[in-house]
Design a protein around this motif. Structure first.
Motif, PDB file in Angstrom:
ATOM      1  N   UNK A 161       0.835  -1.195   0.000  1.00  0.00           N
ATOM      2  CA  UNK A 161       0.000   0.000   0.000  1.00  0.00           C
ATOM      3  C   UNK A 161       0.871   1.246   0.000  1.00  0.00           C
ATOM      4  N   UNK A 162       2.124   1.077   0.394  1.00  0.00           N
ATOM      5  CA  UNK A 162       3.040   2.220   0.446  1.00  0.00           C
ATOM      6  C   UNK A 162       3.937   2.229  -0.789  1.00  0.00           C
ATOM      7  N   UNK A 163       4.342   3.376  -1.202  1.00  0.00           N
ATOM      8  CA  UNK A 163       5.245   3.522  -2.341  1.00  0.00           C
ATOM      9  C   UNK A 163       6.670   3.707  -1.816  1.00  0.00           C
ATOM     10  N   UNK A 164       7.144   2.686  -1.106  1.00  0.00           N
ATOM     11  CA  UNK A 164       8.500   2.738  -0.573  1.00  0.00           C
ATOM     12  C   UNK A 164       9.266   1.499  -1.033  1.00  0.00           C
ATOM     13  N   UNK A 165      10.578   1.574  -1.061  1.00  0.00           N
ATOM     14  CA  UNK A 165      11.361   0.384  -1.444  1.00  0.00           C
ATOM     15  C   UNK A 165      11.097  -0.773  -0.489  1.00  0.00           C
TER      16      UNK A 165
END
Length: 162
Positions: A150-154
């Motif tokens: 859900x997060x746009x993180x590596x």
């Protein structure tokens, strides 16, 4: 004796291996990136002065070089950034010279890595967006491991610096 036992070992256990990361090796065309011609020019040094019997090249395949060449876009082509002009010819000349020096060459082929620009990955992304393959045996999505997010993180906080 020890000499006999050593002779019975496979070549990769007997020989010294010298690894070359081509982009940071000898640049012969002045573009700031090492190239296969630079490797070819140093083969005699690697074999005779260093004493290596094996030259291992880090990935040299078509890549945007965003992940040190492990982000391959085409395993069939040499990356033109690593050539002074004619990639296949330069690779062939380098391999011929290595053979003449009795220097084995091992190409690192990262088959478990591809670029986000690789045709298989792009096809797999299309499949996740509802575009099914025309035939089931052409499905690319199963070739990759997908993790919902859900997060746009590596996926990890690992840092690599080259």
């Amino acid at each position: 004796t020890a000499a006999v036992a050593g002779a019975l070992q496979p070549w990769y256990a007997r020989e010294v291996t010298y690894q070359v990361f081509v982009p940071s090796f000898l640049d012969t065309d002045g573009d700031g990136i090492g190239d296969l011609e630079g490797v070819r020019q140093k083969l005699s040094y690697i074999r005779n002065d260093v004493g290596a019997g094996v030259l291992q090249l880090s990935p040299i395949f078509q890549s945007p070089l965003l992940d040190a060449g492990y982000d391959v876009t085409d395993f069939r082509l040499v990356n033109p950034k690593l050539c002074a002009g004619h990639c296949e010819e330069e690779l062939s000349l380098m391999l011929d010279e290595a053979k003449n020096l009795n220097l084995r060459v091992v190409l690192e082929i990262p088959v478990n890595h591809v670029s986000d620009q690789h045709p298989w990955f792009r096809a797999a992304v299309n499949e996740t967006q509802g575009y099914p393959p025309s035939q089931p045996e052409e499905a690319f999505r199963p070739r990759f491991v997908w993790q919902p997010s859900t997060a746009r993180i590596p996926p990890a906080n690992w840092v690599s610096v080259y």
